[in-house]
Enzyme design. Sequence first.
Site, PDB file in Angstrom:
ATOM      1  N   LYS A   1      12.771   3.243  71.375  1.00  0.00           N
ATOM      2  CA  LYS A   1      12.433   4.603  70.927  1.00  0.00           C
ATOM      3  C   LYS A   1      12.927   4.784  69.496  1.00  0.00           C
ATOM      4  CE  LYS A   1      13.014   9.446  72.434  1.00  0.00           C
ATOM      5  NZ  LYS A   1      13.699  10.338  73.406  1.00  0.00           N
TER       6      LYS A   1
ATOM      7  N   SER B   1      10.413  13.429  75.735  1.00  0.00           N
ATOM      8  CA  SER B   1      10.120  13.014  74.381  1.00  0.00           C
ATOM      9  C   SER B   1       9.936  11.513  74.207  1.00  0.00           C
ATOM     10  CB  SER B   1      11.231  13.483  73.451  1.00  0.00           C
ATOM     11  OG  SER B   1      12.458  12.834  73.781  1.00  0.00           O
TER      12      SER B   1
ATOM     13  N   SER C   1      14.008  13.402  79.014  1.00  0.00           N
ATOM     14  CA  SER C   1      13.077  12.660  78.148  1.00  0.00           C
ATOM     15  C   SER C   1      12.836  11.207  78.500  1.00  0.00           C
ATOM     16  CB  SER C   1      13.537  12.737  76.702  1.00  0.00           C
ATOM     17  OG  SER C   1      13.123  13.957  76.162  1.00  0.00           O
TER      18      SER C   1
HETATM   19  N1  GLN Z   1      12.100  18.460  76.975  1.00  0.00           N
HETATM   20  C1  GLN Z   1      13.479  18.697  76.695  1.00  0.00           C
HETATM   21  C2  GLN Z   1      13.621  19.278  75.313  1.00  0.00           C
HETATM   22  O1  GLN Z   1      12.640  19.544  74.722  1.00  0.00           O
HETATM   23  C3  GLN Z   1      14.270  17.451  76.850  1.00  0.00           C
HETATM   24  C4  GLN Z   1      14.194  16.553  75.687  1.00  0.00           C
HETATM   25  C5  GLN Z   1      15.011  15.309  75.820  1.00  0.00           C
HETATM   26  O2  GLN Z   1      15.454  14.948  76.909  1.00  0.00           O
HETATM   27  N2  GLN Z   1      15.266  14.677  74.695  1.00  0.00           N
HETATM   28  O3  GLN Z   1      14.672  19.477  74.807  1.00  0.00           O
END
Ligand code: GLN
Length: 491
Positions: free
Chosen positions: A75, A150, A174
């Site tokens: 990532k 994400s 994410s």
């Molecule tokens: N969807 C969540 C957010 O927008 C989690 C994101 C993540 O785990 N990096 O913060």
Amino acid sequence: MTGNDLPALSIADLQSLLRRREVSPREVIDILRERIETVDGDIGAYLSLDIEAAVKEAEHSNVDLPLGGIPIAIKDIINVMGQPCTCGSKILNGYRAPYDAAVIQKLRAAGAIPFGKTNLDEFAMGSSTENSAVKSTRNPWDLSRVPGGSSGGSAAAVAGDEAFGALGSDTGGSIRQPAAMCGVVGFKPTYGRVSRFGLVAFASSLDQIGPVTKTVRDAALIMNAIAGHDPQDSTSLNESVPDYVANLGKDLRGVRLGVPKEYMIEGIDPPVRTAIDAAVKQLNSLGAEIIEVSLPSTEYAVAVYYIIATAEASANLARFDGVRYGYRAENPKDVLDLYGRTREEGFGAEVKRRIILGTYVLSSGYYDAYYLRAQKVRELIRRDFASVFGKVDALISPTSPVAAFKLGERADPLQMYLADIFTIAANLAGICGISVPCGFAELNGHRLPIGLQLLGKPLDEARILQIAHAYEQSTDWHKARPPIASTRPKV
Ligand code: GLN
């Protein structure tokens, strides 16, 4: 076995081919590159590839190491020396990592080849990968839909056979949520189990790196390489690490699984509910005892998360000022103009929204009412889990209340935030969790994957992997391939 089939292999199967010298690490890189050239125009999982470096490493790799010669996608929020690390943001344009993150050092020590950086929501803020400033990634099961986020690039790369396995980061879901939406396995370790050194910080008390893979065994293989104490990360836990792979294979007799009643709510899409109900029955038929439990503070989790995560993000993102990293606004009048315009031009809308919200909840006069209150409720959420884990070994729930949605379908950020309801509490409590494929929703002729989430006690990764493995091996869900996938050969 032909070059066309090879990208479909799991890490474990690729490892046996490499060890039997039926394919060389160099050939694997060439075949994977071809596969990416064929499909990534449609999927858009990768932001950058460094083939030259990968080829060099492949030529010297020792296939008898635990992950010897296996390319792993990363990532693009984890630093890999010499490669760009954009975090999906314009503000890191031109930045190249001057060092390897701890997980990269560990992957290399295990013989793996960090291969290419995958797309993400800007600074990991989002649930669809649409917040990337670079491009949107598409779901290999239906190219008109998001891969989740994400870590959407990592999940799409693995699902689309453009990677044998990948690393993601999970601050509020994410890793697990995109894994669920792409029909692959996503594992979030206990907070502190895997070093965050070299992971660009979003919310430091919630962030955790973990694997995205085709099978639970592969997740265990990567965990064996990346877990463990690291003096470079002050929150890293100094605890011994079991052999996660050796622990697989036990059956589920005597295992107690809790179904939190607050998680089986209205608003779960009917096909998701059906798939989870069937998975619960399946786990029960494998010998697990199913117990209804309660996590009474669940309703506050999303609100608490969006206070704490934005507060920490506002502090962490202060470092991007046009002086130290990446993008710099042109012709600044003075230093304040430089900071202001760099951030105005460099950050996207969602990141700005969160910096503003985070700065607000930390500001004098509001700190007690929001941030401090949220920290107290966070402790209640943690205690909910601690008390439930006195009665059960793990918890079961959907990973996401819905299957993959269409690109552009969720324009309202609040609607997007609320969909994190099942994954977020685990980060607030610091516990571990996994998403494994457990079925499909059928929509307009497309099959869309559904994920089953298992949550475990702090440091109980081995057991969660074990349960997930037993479930996976008793089903065929993980064998299903998206239309864009190459065929999976027998090894
Ligand atoms: N969807 C969540 C957010 O927008 C989690 C994101 C993540 O785990 N990096 O913060």
